[in-house]
Write an enzyme that holds these catalytic residues in place. Structure first.
Site, PDB file in Angstrom:
ATOM      1  N   HIS A 340      13.805  14.166   7.728  1.00 52.07           N
ATOM      2  CA  HIS A 340      14.653  15.185   7.099  1.00 52.07           C
ATOM      3  C   HIS A 340      15.471  14.637   5.937  1.00 52.07           C
ATOM      4  O   HIS A 340      15.744  15.327   4.967  1.00 52.07           O
ATOM      5  CB  HIS A 340      15.573  15.857   8.138  1.00 52.07           C
ATOM      6  CG  HIS A 340      16.738  15.024   8.560  1.00 52.07           C
ATOM      7  ND1 HIS A 340      16.636  13.993   9.475  1.00 52.07           N
ATOM      8  CD2 HIS A 340      18.059  15.049   8.197  1.00 52.07           C
ATOM      9  CE1 HIS A 340      17.821  13.443   9.652  1.00 52.07           C
ATOM     10  NE2 HIS A 340      18.699  14.059   8.890  1.00 52.07           N
ATOM     11  N   ASP A 341      15.873  13.361   6.001  1.00 53.38           N
ATOM     12  CA  ASP A 341      16.715  12.807   4.935  1.00 53.38           C
ATOM     13  C   ASP A 341      15.942  11.913   3.966  1.00 53.38           C
ATOM     14  O   ASP A 341      16.546  11.090   3.278  1.00 53.38           O
ATOM     15  CB  ASP A 341      17.870  12.004   5.554  1.00 53.38           C
ATOM     16  CG  ASP A 341      19.107  12.868   5.797  1.00 53.38           C
ATOM     17  OD1 ASP A 341      19.219  13.946   5.164  1.00 53.38           O
ATOM     18  OD2 ASP A 341      19.954  12.472   6.616  1.00 53.38           O
ATOM     19  N   LYS A 344      17.229  11.483   0.623  1.00 54.48           N
ATOM     20  CA  LYS A 344      18.469  10.734   0.457  1.00 54.48           C
ATOM     21  C   LYS A 344      18.228   9.361  -0.160  1.00 54.48           C
ATOM     22  O   LYS A 344      19.169   8.695  -0.595  1.00 54.48           O
ATOM     23  CB  LYS A 344      19.153  10.570   1.819  1.00 54.48           C
ATOM     24  CG  LYS A 344      20.551  11.115   1.825  1.00 54.48           C
ATOM     25  CD  LYS A 344      21.224  10.889   3.139  1.00 54.48           C
ATOM     26  CE  LYS A 344      22.499  11.713   3.170  1.00 54.48           C
ATOM     27  NZ  LYS A 344      23.105  11.730   4.474  1.00 54.48           N
ATOM     28  N   HIS A 394      20.374  21.400   5.906  1.00 55.22           N
ATOM     29  CA  HIS A 394      21.790  21.629   5.565  1.00 55.22           C
ATOM     30  C   HIS A 394      22.088  23.103   5.296  1.00 55.22           C
ATOM     31  O   HIS A 394      23.169  23.449   4.823  1.00 55.22           O
ATOM     32  CB  HIS A 394      22.200  20.797   4.348  1.00 55.22           C
ATOM     33  CG  HIS A 394      22.385  19.343   4.669  1.00 55.22           C
ATOM     34  ND1 HIS A 394      23.372  18.892   5.503  1.00 55.22           N
ATOM     35  CD2 HIS A 394      21.689  18.252   4.284  1.00 55.22           C
ATOM     36  CE1 HIS A 394      23.296  17.562   5.616  1.00 55.22           C
ATOM     37  NE2 HIS A 394      22.269  17.151   4.889  1.00 55.22           N
TER      38      HIS A 394
HETATM   39 FE   FE2 Z   1      20.785  13.860   8.114  1.00 53.64          FE
HETATM   40 FE   FE2 Z   2      20.826  15.420   5.032  1.00 57.35          FE
END
Ligand code: FE2
Ligand code: FE2
Length: 467
Positions: A340-341, A344, A394
């Site tokens: 999911h990240d 990032k 998010h």
């Molecule tokens: Fe996260």
């Molecule tokens: Fe996130």
């Protein structure tokens, strides 16, 4: 390709489209875009490097197994890169390490005593960003004096970690060692082992040339890239590989489908054509293993998130099981939570590890990451739904989330599960500005968002799983 890959079943197929199952090639070429993010590279860098490197290899008559090892090493050469991001950010006094990583690839860092103006300018823009002139000058001098030690530390961290991940993925010793030797130099001035000439694996020497060709061509054009290659021939690079690159450059074939403005699909097709002779279709367990490896890459970026993806996954799968999701949907939750990240990786550690409040621009950069997650994952045909779910982690039920302000009617159960698990994970972990919170506090804080922002059933399932 005897040692490759994983537990994959090998079948001969012309390409990897229009099937439910996914090939190793398809998944790794897609996820390589996540690695470009961490390095601050022009998107598609790993893929273009792969095309360039395989083109050089084509002149060397490598055996099929060696070509396959080289291929996967080219795609994953930067897979260890997130492991040194936090340390590099620390060395430059809280500056943007992605900018340094991108800039340093254009510099000749083997000559710290004779820094070029561009090197000093790069440091001036990135070192100790919030300090005054005197402190920043002192910081830059210190970096100059400790450069060899820092280089060794940074490169060793990255290369060892990269090789470890390739081994974990079952890609074989040759591919792992190729990645480990990426920053060795022909004259013995590289790292981590200061190997010389032919003692550096051939695959590593190809990786080094291919990487530099793309970095310089993407930033300064192909002529500049060839000029750098010539200047560093016999010093950084294997002279024979430089001669091959020269020949392919002259006959016009080197850069085909491998320029920064080449449409991505064209570069990807070229990479597939130059890739291994057989297409490796993955078993479900292999896909899980790759998702876990990339979750590790994401988590390694910051000491504050070193368990985040794995922790969120544990929580999300617990919720899925408590809600009675079937095996297929639980597997979807598992993979989406692991990845999911992944977007990032684009966020510099100067933001991730910042002890204070983020300013508006920093917050904007953070808010881009779910969209990047979706973009990266949607490159994998079989991951269409997974990409949407992971990219929505998010979002809030009342439409106050990001990046798309989706409302309840657009948020499937799997996305709600990951959203709840993500908040839970974030609150329980240490952050630069506060320690991890106790379960009681977490429950109290999350309850304020039930049911208008976070799904009540998912929250209840979480609480029953962790209590
Ligand atoms: Fe996260
Ligand atoms: Fe996130």
């Amino acid at each position: 390709m005897a040692s490759l890959p994983l537990t994959a079943e090998r079948i001969d197929l012309p390409n990897s489209s229009s099937r439910q199952r996914v090939s190793l090639n398809e998944i790794l070429s897609a996820l390589s875009f996540a690695l470009d993010l961490t390095e601050g590279a022009v998107p598609g860098h790993a893929l273009r490097s792969c095309v360039l490197g395989m083109r050089l290899a084509g002149e060397l008559g490598l055996r099929p197994r060696q070509r396959a090892a080289l291929y996967y090493a080219l795609l994953l050469k930067d897979v260890g890169c997130s492991s040194n991001a936090a340390r590099l950010c620390q060395i430059i006094g809280g500056g943007d390490e992605r900018r340094v990583k991108a800039g340093v690839k254009l510099e000749d860092w083997t000559k710290p005593n004779r820094p070029k103006l561009s090197t000093i300018q790069l440091l001036w823009k990135t070192v100790l960003p919030s300090a005054g002139v005197v402190e920043r000058t002192a910081g830059i001098l210190k970096i100059g004096l400790t450069q060899h030690r820092n280089n060794e530390e940074m490169i060793t961290l990255r290369c060892d970690r990269g090789a470890h991940i390739l081994r974990k993925l079952g890609l074989g010793n040759d591919a792992a060692e190729a990645v480990r030797g990426l920053d060795e130099h022909w004259d013995g001035s590289g790292y981590p082992e200061r190997r010389i000439g032919n003692t550096i694996p051939l695959e590593s020497r190809i990786l080094a040339v291919a990487q530099h060709l793309d970095v310089f061509a993407s930033e300064q054009g192909t002529d500049a890239a060839m000029k750098v290659l010539r200047e560093r021939s016999g010093r950084w690079f294997d002279p024979e590989l430089v001669r091959i690159a020269e020949r392919l450059h002259r006959d016009g074939s080197l850069w085909q489908a491998a320029l920064r403005d080449t449409p991505e699909g064209v570069t990807r097709s070229a990479a597939f054509e130059l890739g291994p002779d057989t297409i490796d279709m993955l078993e479900e367990a292999d896909i899980d293993l790759i998702c876990e490896a990339f979750a590790d890459v994401v988590d390694a970026k910051s000491t504050f998130t070193y368990r985040h993806s794995l922790g969120v996954t544990t929580a999300a799968v617990s919720i899925a099981l408590a809600l009675g999701l079937n095996e297929e949907r639980t597997q979807l939750v598992n993979r989406a939570a692991l990845l999911h990240d992944i977007g990032k990786l684009r966020v510099p550690n100067s933001i991730l590890d910042k002890p204070g409040k983020l300013d508006a621009e920093e917050w904007r950069v953070v808010q881009e990451h779910p969209r990047l997650t979706r973009e990266i994952l949607s490159r994998i045909g079989q991951f269409g739904e997974l990409a949407e779910i992971a990219g929505a982690h998010h979002e809030k039920l009342d439409g106050t989330g990001y990046p798309d302000k989706l409302t309840a009617d657009r948020l499937p159960l799997e996305a709600r599960i990951i959203a709840v698990a993500d908040v839970y994970g974030a609150l329980t972990e240490n952050r630069p500005y506060r320690p991890g919170l106790a379960l009681e506090q977490v429950v109290e804080i999350m309850s304020r968002d039930i049911p208008h922002k976070l799904d009540a059933d998912c929250f209840e399932a979480l609480i029953s799983a962790v209590s």
